[in-house]
Design a protein around this motif. Structure first.
Motif, PDB file in Angstrom:
ATOM      1  N   VAL A  77       0.855  -1.193   0.000  1.00 36.62           N
ATOM      2  CA  VAL A  77       0.000   0.000   0.000  1.00 36.62           C
ATOM      3  C   VAL A  77       0.888   1.238   0.000  1.00 36.62           C
ATOM      4  CG1 VAL A  77      -1.829   1.257   1.201  1.00 36.62           C
ATOM      5  CG2 VAL A  77      -1.776  -1.240   1.310  1.00 36.62           C
ATOM      6  N   GLY A  78       0.750   2.087  -1.012  1.00 43.20           N
ATOM      7  CA  GLY A  78       1.560   3.311  -1.068  1.00 43.20           C
ATOM      8  C   GLY A  78       1.382   4.018  -2.387  1.00 43.20           C
ATOM      9  N   GLN A  79       1.617   5.320  -2.412  1.00 41.76           N
ATOM     10  CA  GLN A  79       1.497   6.089  -3.648  1.00 41.76           C
ATOM     11  C   GLN A  79       2.528   5.626  -4.667  1.00 41.76           C
ATOM     12  OE1 GLN A  79       1.836  10.136  -2.021  1.00 41.76           O
ATOM     13  NE2 GLN A  79      -0.278  10.510  -2.597  1.00 41.76           N
ATOM     14  N   PHE A  80       2.196   5.783  -5.943  1.00 39.71           N
ATOM     15  CA  PHE A  80       3.118   5.401  -7.011  1.00 39.71           C
ATOM     16  C   PHE A  80       4.111   6.538  -7.255  1.00 39.71           C
ATOM     17  CE2 PHE A  80      -0.485   2.529  -7.946  1.00 39.71           C
ATOM     18  CZ  PHE A  80       0.206   1.328  -7.933  1.00 39.71           C
ATOM     19  N   ARG A  81       5.024   6.693  -6.299  1.00 38.64           N
ATOM     20  CA  ARG A  81       6.076   7.698  -6.397  1.00 38.64           C
ATOM     21  C   ARG A  81       7.414   6.983  -6.546  1.00 38.64           C
ATOM     22  NH1 ARG A  81       4.001  10.331  -1.412  1.00 38.64           N
ATOM     23  NH2 ARG A  81       6.101  10.113  -0.605  1.00 38.64           N
ATOM     24  N   SER A 127       2.240 -20.843  -7.584  1.00 36.46           N
ATOM     25  CA  SER A 127       0.999 -20.441  -8.251  1.00 36.46           C
ATOM     26  C   SER A 127      -0.027 -19.878  -7.274  1.00 36.46           C
ATOM     27  CB  SER A 127       0.398 -21.624  -9.006  1.00 36.46           C
ATOM     28  OG  SER A 127      -0.010 -22.634  -8.087  1.00 36.46           O
ATOM     29  N   ARG A 128       0.142 -20.130  -5.967  1.00 35.17           N
ATOM     30  CA  ARG A 128      -0.793 -19.647  -4.950  1.00 35.17           C
ATOM     31  C   ARG A 128      -0.400 -18.275  -4.386  1.00 35.17           C
ATOM     32  NH1 ARG A 128      -0.193 -24.347  -0.863  1.00 35.17           N
ATOM     33  NH2 ARG A 128      -1.438 -22.944   0.468  1.00 35.17           N
ATOM     34  N   ILE A 129       0.748 -17.767  -4.795  1.00 38.72           N
ATOM     35  CA  ILE A 129       1.256 -16.498  -4.256  1.00 38.72           C
ATOM     36  C   ILE A 129       0.864 -15.342  -5.176  1.00 38.72           C
ATOM     37  CG2 ILE A 129       3.342 -15.194  -3.690  1.00 38.72           C
ATOM     38  CD1 ILE A 129       4.637 -17.915  -2.966  1.00 38.72           C
ATOM     39  N   LYS A 130       0.251 -14.306  -4.590  1.00 35.37           N
ATOM     40  CA  LYS A 130      -0.163 -13.132  -5.350  1.00 35.37           C
ATOM     41  C   LYS A 130       0.361 -11.872  -4.664  1.00 35.37           C
ATOM     42  CE  LYS A 130      -2.883 -15.873  -7.770  1.00 35.37           C
ATOM     43  NZ  LYS A 130      -2.460 -16.318  -9.121  1.00 35.37           N
ATOM     44  N   LEU A 131       0.933 -10.981  -5.450  1.00 29.89           N
ATOM     45  CA  LEU A 131       1.338  -9.664  -4.954  1.00 29.89           C
ATOM     46  C   LEU A 131       0.304  -8.650  -5.438  1.00 29.89           C
ATOM     47  CD1 LEU A 131       3.275  -7.548  -3.713  1.00 29.89           C
ATOM     48  CD2 LEU A 131       4.549  -7.572  -5.875  1.00 29.89           C
ATOM     49  N   VAL A 132      -0.377  -8.004  -4.508  1.00 32.56           N
ATOM     50  CA  VAL A 132      -1.374  -6.981  -4.840  1.00 32.56           C
ATOM     51  C   VAL A 132      -0.794  -5.615  -4.463  1.00 32.56           C
ATOM     52  CG1 VAL A 132      -3.718  -6.137  -4.471  1.00 32.56           C
ATOM     53  CG2 VAL A 132      -3.259  -8.601  -4.427  1.00 32.56           C
ATOM     54  N   ILE A 133      -0.571  -4.768  -5.470  1.00 29.91           N
ATOM     55  CA  ILE A 133       0.030  -3.446  -5.248  1.00 29.91           C
ATOM     56  C   ILE A 133      -1.062  -2.392  -5.342  1.00 29.91           C
ATOM     57  CG2 ILE A 133       1.746  -1.786  -6.059  1.00 29.91           C
ATOM     58  CD1 ILE A 133       3.359  -4.099  -7.174  1.00 29.91           C
ATOM     59  N   VAL A 134      -1.357  -1.770  -4.198  1.00 31.64           N
ATOM     60  CA  VAL A 134      -2.409  -0.749  -4.104  1.00 31.64           C
ATOM     61  C   VAL A 134      -1.743   0.615  -3.978  1.00 31.64           C
ATOM     62  CG1 VAL A 134      -4.361   0.085  -2.756  1.00 31.64           C
ATOM     63  CG2 VAL A 134      -3.960  -2.373  -2.977  1.00 31.64           C
ATOM     64  N   GLY A 135      -2.172   1.562  -4.788  1.00 30.07           N
ATOM     65  CA  GLY A 135      -1.564   2.890  -4.697  1.00 30.07           C
ATOM     66  C   GLY A 135      -2.435   3.955  -5.314  1.00 30.07           C
ATOM     67  N   SER A 136      -2.141   5.198  -4.989  1.00 32.75           N
ATOM     68  CA  SER A 136      -2.853   6.327  -5.584  1.00 32.75           C
ATOM     69  C   SER A 136      -1.934   7.046  -6.565  1.00 32.75           C
ATOM     70  CB  SER A 136      -3.330   7.300  -4.501  1.00 32.75           C
ATOM     71  OG  SER A 136      -2.232   7.768  -3.739  1.00 32.75           O
ATOM     72  N   CYS A 137      -2.523   7.599  -7.609  1.00 28.57           N
ATOM     73  CA  CYS A 137      -1.777   8.359  -8.612  1.00 28.57           C
ATOM     74  C   CYS A 137      -2.193   9.820  -8.537  1.00 28.57           C
ATOM     75  CB  CYS A 137      -2.055   7.810 -10.008  1.00 28.57           C
ATOM     76  SG  CYS A 137      -1.330   6.188 -10.335  1.00 28.57           S
ATOM     77  N   ARG A 138      -1.204  10.709  -8.430  1.00 30.82           N
ATOM     78  CA  ARG A 138      -1.483  12.132  -8.284  1.00 30.82           C
ATOM     79  C   ARG A 138      -1.546  12.846  -9.632  1.00 30.82           C
ATOM     80  NH1 ARG A 138       3.889  13.303  -5.284  1.00 30.82           N
ATOM     81  NH2 ARG A 138       4.455  11.961  -7.057  1.00 30.82           N
ATOM     82  N   ASN A 139      -0.778  12.358 -10.606  1.00 29.49           N
ATOM     83  CA  ASN A 139      -0.633  13.083 -11.862  1.00 29.49           C
ATOM     84  C   ASN A 139      -0.217  12.121 -12.978  1.00 29.49           C
ATOM     85  OD1 ASN A 139       2.164  12.590 -11.306  1.00 29.49           O
ATOM     86  ND2 ASN A 139       2.248  14.491 -10.123  1.00 29.49           N
ATOM     87  N   ASN A 140       0.026  12.670 -14.158  1.00 31.20           N
ATOM     88  CA  ASN A 140       0.379  11.833 -15.312  1.00 31.20           C
ATOM     89  C   ASN A 140       1.683  11.081 -15.107  1.00 31.20           C
ATOM     90  OD1 ASN A 140      -1.903  12.598 -16.723  1.00 31.20           O
ATOM     91  ND2 ASN A 140      -0.905  14.353 -17.709  1.00 31.20           N
ATOM     92  N   GLU A 141       2.625  11.701 -14.367  1.00 31.13           N
ATOM     93  CA  GLU A 141       3.904  11.024 -14.114  1.00 31.13           C
ATOM     94  C   GLU A 141       3.685   9.757 -13.290  1.00 31.13           C
ATOM     95  OE1 GLU A 141       3.499  14.322 -13.779  1.00 31.13           O
ATOM     96  OE2 GLU A 141       4.646  14.851 -15.575  1.00 31.13           O
ATOM     97  N   ASP A 142       2.772   9.827 -12.307  1.00 26.29           N
ATOM     98  CA  ASP A 142       2.478   8.642 -11.500  1.00 26.29           C
ATOM     99  C   ASP A 142       1.830   7.546 -12.350  1.00 26.29           C
ATOM    100  OD1 ASP A 142       3.514   9.884  -9.303  1.00 26.29           O
ATOM    101  OD2 ASP A 142       1.608  10.240  -8.290  1.00 26.29           O
ATOM    102  N   TYR A 143       0.929   7.949 -13.256  1.00 27.76           N
ATOM    103  CA  TYR A 143       0.288   6.953 -14.119  1.00 27.76           C
ATOM    104  C   TYR A 143       1.312   6.323 -15.074  1.00 27.76           C
ATOM    105  CZ  TYR A 143      -4.492   7.939 -12.617  1.00 27.76           C
ATOM    106  OH  TYR A 143      -5.640   8.041 -11.874  1.00 27.76           O
ATOM    107  N   GLU A 144       2.262   7.121 -15.531  1.00 32.04           N
ATOM    108  CA  GLU A 144       3.307   6.564 -16.394  1.00 32.04           C
ATOM    109  C   GLU A 144       4.187   5.588 -15.618  1.00 32.04           C
ATOM    110  OE1 GLU A 144       6.528   7.828 -19.683  1.00 32.04           O
ATOM    111  OE2 GLU A 144       4.922   9.163 -19.188  1.00 32.04           O
ATOM    112  N   ARG A 145       4.446   5.933 -14.346  1.00 31.98           N
ATOM    113  CA  ARG A 145       5.223   5.049 -13.490  1.00 31.98           C
ATOM    114  C   ARG A 145       4.485   3.723 -13.278  1.00 31.98           C
ATOM    115  NH1 ARG A 145       5.789   8.788 -10.003  1.00 31.98           N
ATOM    116  NH2 ARG A 145       7.471   9.761 -11.160  1.00 31.98           N
TER     117      ARG A 145
END
Length: 474
Positions: A285-289, A316-334
């Protein structure tokens, strides 16, 4: 001689114009402040948070601060300076409720929308970013000051170069909440040792002259940062790590207060795990910075797959779920780059990305996950880490900063989580947890018991104590 006299006169004229302009601006702003406040006995508290609608940990701090001020002082009018001109006041308040589960008295909050926020965006300063953003914050601060000069000014995003404006132009009392220092001894050390990082490019690290130039620039900037920082009358810091650096930089121990950020622990501690025993969900859990170093999480998962090369069924039973917020276009590109990296590492079947998740959906994720992961080097505190621990996740965080000094304990008998440095280290810790090679129940219980000191109630108490000096009459 004539040329020298002419130059001297030019300098004197520039100084004279500068002084006259300063005095004129100061008198105009103070007159405006008196007119704005003449019809009301309210104390106007300005909170400077240009990205108040971003949905990250810093925004949780700001909203809890607003709530604490409203509960303590009934004559306070909160003025929030924000650059979120694409959002309405109602939508911002609704998001605060939806994302953080924090409700404030809407009638007592006024938003001052700033149109010059682009001056503080890092993308506009490919070189001398710190200096560029700091000068930009002065421009943005002047816009805020002209639109509404407050009685009390509290910066909650780290724009210290705004402090002298409010203190000396309109005699506002100035306070700040520092999440991390803009510059630190660690940054100087990295440049000196010529280590590559997101803020120390490869071509600089490889060139001795550029390294020397950058060190000189950092040292000069550090002295400027010290002067503006000391304009604050109360300084709140969010962790032991930040406190040590601010004391080293600003040297104001008697007005520096450690105020841990507010974490939603009481509700999270009561959550029941509802995940299926068939899956092992690792939650981030964290912003995409860039400083959050999400690629390290993918690299750790890649190393974990290598360790499980002989056990495809478990992998096959292991999953990484990455939750984050995007502030701007740079975050979405990241975010897009992260998705591409997961495919490049052949991890796409084991990784999910979730963006700008509502609070209720985040609670469901906490209930289904087993392990929390956080990879930022020198994370100033780590609200996401605390909340994962409160929700019953076993945390693996970076061995540095706030996680190391304040949150995660790894000593035998009192262990409440794990610390790691590189991808292999993370992978080995994850494997030990997944394979039950450690006392997972004991660690989970210790983690939940340890987070009460980071509760919203503790934050509100310590925050009000720290800002009380701003409410005393001279």
């Amino acid at each position: 001689i004539n040329c020298s006299i002419h130059s001297l006169w030019m300098i004197l004229v520039v100084v004279f114009v500068g002084v006259v302009s300063f005095v004129f601006l100061q008198q105009w702003l103070r007159s405006r402040k008196n007119k704005l406040h003449a019809s009301s006995e309210n104390i106007n508290v300005g909170i400077f948070h240009p990205y108040c609608n971003a949905g990250g940990g810093g925004e949780r701090v700001m909203w809890c601060a607003v709530k604490a001020l409203q509960q303590k002082y009934h004559n306070v009018k909160v003025i929030i300076y924000t650059g979120d001109i694409d959002a309405s006041a109602n939508s911002i308040l609704h998001k605060a409720k939806n994302v953080f589960n924090i409700a404030v008295e809407n009638d007592n909050v006024k938003f001052v929308f700033l149109r010059q926020r682009h001056w503080i965006e890092a993308k506009n300063y490919p070189h001398f970013t710190l200096l560029g953003q700091s000068i930009g914050s002065i421009i943005l601060g002047l816009e805020a000051l002209c639109k509404f000069p407050p009685d009390i000014f509290i910066d909650t995003m780290g724009y210290a170069f705004t402090f002298p404006l409010f203190r000396y132009l309109v005699q506002s009392k100035v306070g700040c909440y520092v999440h991390y220092p803009v510059i630190s001894a660690d940054m100087l050390k990295r440049v000196q040792q010529r280590q590559m990082a997101h803020n120390n490019k490869k071509y600089v690290a490889r060139n001795p002259f550029l390294t020397w130039t950058k060190l000189a620039y950092y040292r000069l900037f550090s002295n400027m940062y010290k002067w503006v920082g000391r304009c604050a009358e109360t300084v709140m810091v969010n962790s032991s790590w930040t406190e040590n650096h601010i004391l080293q930089l600003w040297d104001v121990p008697f007005k520096t207060h450690r105020v841990y950020p507010p974490c939603e622990v009481s509700h999270l501690k009561n959550l029941k795990h509802t995940g299926k025993n068939d899956d092992f969900i690792i939650l981030s859990v964290g912003q995409f910075r860039p400083e959050k170093d999400h690629p390290l999480q993918l690299q750790a998962l890649y190393e974990l797959r290598t360790l499980l090369a002989q056990d495809e069924a478990l992998w096959s039973r292991i999953k990484l779920v990455i939750v984050g917020s995007c502030r701007n276009n740079e975050d979405y590109e990241r975010l897009k780059n992260m998705q591409d990296l997961s495919k490049h590492l052949a991890l796409e079947n084991n990784v999910q990305f979730k963006v700008n998740v509502p609070y209720d959906d985040l609670l469901k994720l906490y209930q289904t996950a087993h392990i929390g992961i956080h990879t930022m080097w020198n994370e100033h505190f780590g609200i996401g880490i605390v909340e994962c621990m409160a929700a019953g996740l076993i945390m693996v965080a970076h061995r540095s900063g706030g996680p190391l000094m304040d949150i995660v304990e790894t000593s035998e008998g009192s262990q409440n989580g794990f610390l790691a440095i590189d991808a292999v280290d993370y992978a080995e810790n994850l494997l030990n947890i997944i394979c039950n090679n450690v006392d997972t129940i004991g660690i989970r219980n210790a983690a939940r018991a340890s987070v009460e000191r980071f509760s919203e109630k503790e934050f509100e108490k310590n925050f009000i104590h720290a800002v009380s000096t701003l409410f005393t009459k001279d």
